[in-house]
Scaffold this active site. Sequence first.
Site, PDB file in Angstrom:
ATOM      1  N   HIS A 183      -7.414  -4.265  10.137  1.00  0.00           N
ATOM      2  CA  HIS A 183      -7.088  -4.106   8.718  1.00  0.00           C
ATOM      3  C   HIS A 183      -5.782  -4.814   8.356  1.00  0.00           C
ATOM      4  O   HIS A 183      -4.895  -4.978   9.197  1.00  0.00           O
ATOM      5  CB  HIS A 183      -7.081  -2.635   8.279  1.00  0.00           C
ATOM      6  CG  HIS A 183      -5.939  -1.791   8.735  1.00  0.00           C
ATOM      7  ND1 HIS A 183      -6.103  -0.599   9.401  1.00  0.00           N
ATOM      8  CD2 HIS A 183      -4.600  -1.927   8.580  1.00  0.00           C
ATOM      9  CE1 HIS A 183      -4.925  -0.051   9.642  1.00  0.00           C
ATOM     10  NE2 HIS A 183      -3.996  -0.839   9.160  1.00  0.00           N
ATOM     11  N   GLU A 211      -9.648  -1.613   5.144  1.00  0.00           N
ATOM     12  CA  GLU A 211     -10.330  -1.246   6.382  1.00  0.00           C
ATOM     13  C   GLU A 211     -11.599  -2.082   6.575  1.00  0.00           C
ATOM     14  O   GLU A 211     -12.089  -2.702   5.618  1.00  0.00           O
ATOM     15  CB  GLU A 211     -10.684   0.245   6.340  1.00  0.00           C
ATOM     16  CG  GLU A 211      -9.471   1.178   6.306  1.00  0.00           C
ATOM     17  CD  GLU A 211      -8.816   1.355   7.678  1.00  0.00           C
ATOM     18  OE1 GLU A 211      -8.913   0.449   8.533  1.00  0.00           O
ATOM     19  OE2 GLU A 211      -8.184   2.408   7.883  1.00  0.00           O
ATOM     20  N   ASP A 251       0.814  -1.210   0.000  1.00  0.00           N
ATOM     21  CA  ASP A 251       0.000   0.000   0.000  1.00  0.00           C
ATOM     22  C   ASP A 251       0.847   1.259   0.000  1.00  0.00           C
ATOM     23  O   ASP A 251       2.071   1.207   0.160  1.00  0.00           O
ATOM     24  CB  ASP A 251      -0.963  -0.017   1.200  1.00  0.00           C
ATOM     25  CG  ASP A 251      -0.284  -0.364   2.521  1.00  0.00           C
ATOM     26  OD1 ASP A 251       0.960  -0.359   2.570  1.00  0.00           O
ATOM     27  OD2 ASP A 251      -0.991  -0.640   3.489  1.00  0.00           O
ATOM     28  N   ASP A 298      -7.800  -2.110  14.133  1.00  0.00           N
ATOM     29  CA  ASP A 298      -9.184  -2.376  13.715  1.00  0.00           C
ATOM     30  C   ASP A 298      -9.294  -3.617  12.825  1.00  0.00           C
ATOM     31  O   ASP A 298     -10.324  -3.852  12.205  1.00  0.00           O
ATOM     32  CB  ASP A 298      -9.785  -1.147  13.010  1.00  0.00           C
ATOM     33  CG  ASP A 298      -9.047  -0.773  11.719  1.00  0.00           C
ATOM     34  OD1 ASP A 298      -8.096  -1.477  11.341  1.00  0.00           O
ATOM     35  OD2 ASP A 298      -9.438   0.226  11.087  1.00  0.00           O
TER      36      ASP A 298
HETATM   37  C1  GLP Z   1      -0.493   0.447   8.788  1.00  0.00           C
HETATM   38  C2  GLP Z   1      -0.227  -0.325   7.472  1.00  0.00           C
HETATM   39  C3  GLP Z   1      -0.415  -1.788   7.650  1.00  0.00           C
HETATM   40  C4  GLP Z   1       0.192  -2.184   8.980  1.00  0.00           C
HETATM   41  C5  GLP Z   1      -0.649  -1.638  10.091  1.00  0.00           C
HETATM   42  C6  GLP Z   1      -0.075  -1.872  11.488  1.00  0.00           C
HETATM   43  O1  GLP Z   1      -1.380   1.479   8.703  1.00  0.00           O
HETATM   44  N1  GLP Z   1      -0.934   0.104   6.328  1.00  0.00           N
HETATM   45  O2  GLP Z   1       0.174  -2.486   6.559  1.00  0.00           O
HETATM   46  O3  GLP Z   1       0.218  -3.572   9.108  1.00  0.00           O
HETATM   47  O4  GLP Z   1      -0.998  -0.306   9.865  1.00  0.00           O
HETATM   48  O5  GLP Z   1       1.007  -1.033  11.751  1.00  0.00           O
HETATM   49  P1  GLP Z   1       2.052  -1.286  12.909  1.00  0.00           P
HETATM   50  O6  GLP Z   1       2.846  -2.459  12.521  1.00  0.00           O
HETATM   51  O7  GLP Z   1       2.889  -0.018  12.958  1.00  0.00           O
HETATM   52  O8  GLP Z   1       1.263  -1.505  14.148  1.00  0.00           O
END
Ligand code: GLP
Length: 242
Positions: A137, A142, A67, A135
């Site tokens: 995702h 989402e 992404d 959440d």
């Molecule tokens: C982000 C990314 C995800 C990631 C998630 C968790 O927004 N788009 O790919 O897995 O949120 O992030 P973190 O590993 O910093 O908790």
Amino acid sequence: MFNIVIADDYDLVSREAFKIMRNTVAKENPVLGLATGSSPIGLYKKMIADHNSNGTSYKNVITFNLDEYIGIERNHEQSYYTFMHENLFDSIDIPETSIHIPHGDCGDMEAECARYEEELKKVVIDLQVLGIGTDGHIGFNEPGTPFDSLTHITPLEEQTRKDNARFFEDDISRVPTHAITMGLASIMRAKKIIVIATGANKANAVYGMVKGPKTPDCPASILQDHDDVTVILDHEAASRIA
Ligand code: GLP
């Protein structure tokens, strides 16, 4: 089918992820699906250390990222393009032409979604690395995202923007409102998937993914339908499923 691995701390979580990564990178022309966020940083550090001390090469590796934010330039300090170069690509020998990250700063984002999905269809991802949002995702899919989604544009949930404000001087107004992301169906095509999650704030999302009903309300629950997912957790993230 989930293979659940629980490790004592973040370093051991990253080590477990690296063991799987190392086996994939040893293959002939591996295709990696890569994620941003804090969860995979320890894994990327181990890949760099292994490259430096054992000479493991990424010359024949192809990567696809999940992404990118929409509305910030590629070289913005918080773009996922910058994140990936700073945390991995600049420190290994992967050719720039083998790196695929969706563009979030082009005029025609619908065309970019179609282009990225076409690129993805030319390959089969051998190993997809995932984190999970609080959440539920994955990528930026989402809650409410259909299970058959392909690469698409998505508004970001308030919770996700709050979670990510720490990267934007704790100012939620600076966090982009939209992103481009591989869809859930795009992610499910990977041969093998690892999900890395640590900390108590991930416990509910991990529960939803592993034990909850299979529902778009928890996008990660689609992984219940994949036959090769390893979920690597610390005790806090595993507290509701252990
Ligand atoms: C982000 C990314 C995800 C990631 C998630 C968790 O927004 N788009 O790919 O897995 O949120 O992030 P973190 O590993 O910093 O908790």
